[in-house]
Design an enzyme around this catalytic site. Structure first.
Site, PDB file in Angstrom:
ATOM      1  CD  GLU A 383      -2.799  -1.199  -0.111  1.00  0.00           C
ATOM      2  OE1 GLU A 383      -2.995  -0.151  -0.766  1.00  0.00           O
ATOM      3  OE2 GLU A 383      -3.220  -2.303  -0.494  1.00  0.00           O
ATOM      4  CG  HIS A 510      -9.760  -7.041  -6.980  1.00  0.00           C
ATOM      5  ND1 HIS A 510      -9.492  -7.854  -5.904  1.00  0.00           N
ATOM      6  CD2 HIS A 510      -8.826  -6.066  -6.960  1.00  0.00           C
ATOM      7  CE1 HIS A 510      -8.438  -7.399  -5.249  1.00  0.00           C
ATOM      8  NE2 HIS A 510      -8.014  -6.315  -5.869  1.00  0.00           N
TER       9      HIS A 510
END
Ligand code: X8Z
Ligand code: ZN
Length: 610
Positions: A383, A510
């Protein structure tokens, strides 16, 4: 939804040939001015104004989406959908107006920006925009709130994804694993209809912009014709497949020892609930049962994190420390003030980790439900890769503040994580002992269970979605085709017969979140190219798996030079900047795992004989 840097504001894929040849359709409130031929100055004024307008709306919809995903209620859902709709309205209008300037010969930067403005879906009907943003917002929340309740109607029997993932990672009881697996996959049925409606609207938007369907639009963002990108990913898959096959066979043989021949077949696909992960996408949680004989040091950072009570903020500080050791800036204090690092106990959130560039300046954040595990520690580095990319390209004009392509964005932090060698972890006090060189195979196997195991999954998710978007697969066949692909590429099978009306693909974040997935496949290949290049830059000449660029300012500067380009140039130029090569190439990942491949093949021979 704008859940990551890469889809901040709205997806802006890049295509080579565009718009000039497209017919103009009637768009009442968006009529283009056809009176006189436009000038270069007019085009540049238009681009500047569009950039500013989208920037402002983007900040607004990002904030609304952030509040929604960190505090899911009916109100935040409605507000987030509304903000997304405003942005989509402006983006649609601008994409259509931009066509007016397509025939002009513009300076390179402006020409690229004009193209970017048109690489978006366009919904000219207000009702379509409303429905599209409403469904997209709703789907993200449905996944975030989802639970598996083993006794319907009894809230105390409900478990969220975090709890189920924990069980998948740690239990070795096949019945328990199967129950958690089936329970989680079943909940996705509740939003299958919404997803199918959403797909239809998304395709409508792609077609209004001149693409065959949304899949074609997604594949067009790679500075090459969309078929060429599909062929590139297939070429890379063929390059790595023999390595995957060796790992798959080794895991089969070891799983047979653990679970017995009744649970794990001698050949054919292996049941999906046995890999230590809900989607069988990474297998490193199986390391304790797969590790080579004589490998006795622990590679589990989680034990030390728990023992030393290192919390989510401290874990994030460690990751930040890697980036600053390369010469990169400290994270702005607002990052720690604004990020969500732990799962709140009092409200529903979307736990799936994401990085946010709220204003594409300094308001950057991550949203994660961090646990003290090796996996989460690695994900924090992932991240922060998004965050540091964003900070590096913030001096670019707003339309270029994005990854060279979305695979680059996903690869930045993973490249850093490849430098988290046992030596590095020992140095920062997170491993108690460093395994000596004789134990390298164990370390390599651990990494392969993460990176090599992921390759076919990274590849197949969008194989499925491309077919869904193209209309080749209707909702009634979603599961059938999903499992054909899972079997063909991953060599796994559903642990139980398919459900009536099932939506197993929808059990993966997703899909309901509509985040493209080929990016992770590309990233899995690219990160090894980046790693190899940065290690060379650092003057390292030994085996790639023992290289760490920690504290190497020269490698850091090289990386930063690529990061700061953002999306201003076609991605092969960015790749060239860091690696000196212009093509994606799986030889780096194959080099990295070369000693393991030899070892796996020898083990497989030996184990097959038993
Ligand atoms: O979704 C992610 C990141 C956020 S961009 C946590 N990843 C993929 C996944 O979890 O399926 C990282 C690797 C693959
Ligand atoms: Zn990511």
């Amino acid at each position: 939804m704008p859940d990551q840097f890469t889809s901040r504001r709205f997806a802006l894929p890049l295509a080579a040939a565009i718009a000039a040849a497209l017919p103009l359709f009637a768009v009442p409130a968006m009529a283009t001015n056809k009176q006189s031929a436009p000038t270069v100055a007019e085009a540049e004024k238009f681009i500047n104004e569009a950039e500013q307008r989208l920037d402002k709306l983007g900040v607004n919809s990002n904030r609304a989406a952030w509040v929604y995903e960190t505090h899911i209620t009916g109100d935040t859902e409605a507000m987030s959908a509304q903000a997304a709709e405003q942005t989509l309205t402006a983006a649609s209008e601008i994409a259509v107006q931009a066509r007016r300037y397509n025939k002009l010969k513009l300076p390179a930067d402006s020409a690229r920006k004009l193209k970017l403005l048109q690489l978006n879906l366009v919904l000219s009907q207000p009702a379509d925009r409303e429905a599209y943003t409403r469904l997209s917002t709703k789907l993200a929340g449905e996944y975030g709130k989802a639970k598996y309740c083993s006794k319907p109607g009894d809230a105390s029997s409900c478990r969220d994804l975090g709890q189920l993932e924990d069980l998948m990672a740690n239990s070795r009881d096949p019945a328990q694993l199967k129950d958690a697996w089936i329970g989680w996959h079943k909940q996705a049925i509740s939003y299958k209809d919404s997803y199918a409606q959403y797909v239809a609207l998304s395709n409508k938007g792609a077609r209004e912009m001149g693409y065959a369907d949304t899949g074609a639009l997604w594949r067009s963002q790679y500075d090459m014709p969309s078929e060429e990108f599909a062929a590139e990913t297939e070429r890379l898959w063929q390059q790595v497949k023999p390595l995957y096959d060796s790992l798959h066979l080794y895991v089969r043989l070891k799983l047979r020892q653990t679970y017995g021949p009744d649970v794990v077949p001698k050949d054919g696909p292996i049941p999906a609930h046995l890999f230590g992960n809900m989607w069988s996408q990474t297998w490193d949680n199986l390391y304790p049962i797969l590790k080579p004989q004589g490998q006795n040091t622990s590679l589990d950072v989680g034990e030390v994190l728990k023992e030393r009570k290192i919390d989510a903020v401290q874990m994030t500080r460690f990751a930040e420390g890697f980036y600053t050791s390369l010469g990169m800036e400290k994270l702005p204090e607002s990052f720690y003030a604004n990020s969500m690092l732990v799962k709140p106990r009092d409200r529903e959130v979307v736990c799936h980790a994401s990085a946010w560039d709220i204003d594409s300046l300094t308001d950057v954040r991550i949203k994660m439900c961090i646990n003290q595990t090796t996996e989460d520690f690695t994900t924090i580095h992932h991240e922060l890769g998004h965050i540091y990319y964003g900070l590096a390209y913030r001096k670019q004009p707003s339309l270029f503040r994005n990854g060279a392509n979305d695979g680059f964005h996903e690869a930045i932090g993973d490249t850093i994580a490849l430098s988290m060698t046992p030596e590095y972890l020992k140095k920062i006090g997170l491993l108690n002992e460093v395994p000596d060189a004789s134990q390298d195979i164990g370390v390599l196997l651990h990494k392969a269970l993460e990176k090599v195991a992921f390759l076919p999954f990274g590849y197949l998710v969008d194989q499925w979605r491309w077919q869904v978007y193209s209309g080749k697969v209707a909702p009634k066949d979603y599961d059938k085709v999903w499992w054909e692909l899972r079997e063909k590429y991953q060599g796994i099978k559903r642990p139980a017969p398919m459900e009536e009306g099932g939506f197993d693909a929808g059990a993966k974040y997703h899909v309901p979140a509509d985040t493209p997935y080929a990016r992770y496949f590309v990233a899995d290949i690219l990160q090894f190219q980046f790693h190899r290049a940065l290690c060379r830059e650092a003057g390292y000449t030994g085996p790639l798996n023992r290289c760490s660029i920690f504290e190497n300012k020269q490698a850091g500067a090289k990386y930063q030079a690529m990061l700061s380009m953002g999306q201003s140039r076609p991605w092969p130029e960015a790749l060239k900047k860091v690696a000196g090569e212009e093509k994606m190439d799986a030889s780096a990942i194959l080099d990295y795992f070369a000693p393991l491949k030899v070892w796996l093949d020898a083990q497989n021979k030996e184990l097959s004989r038993q």
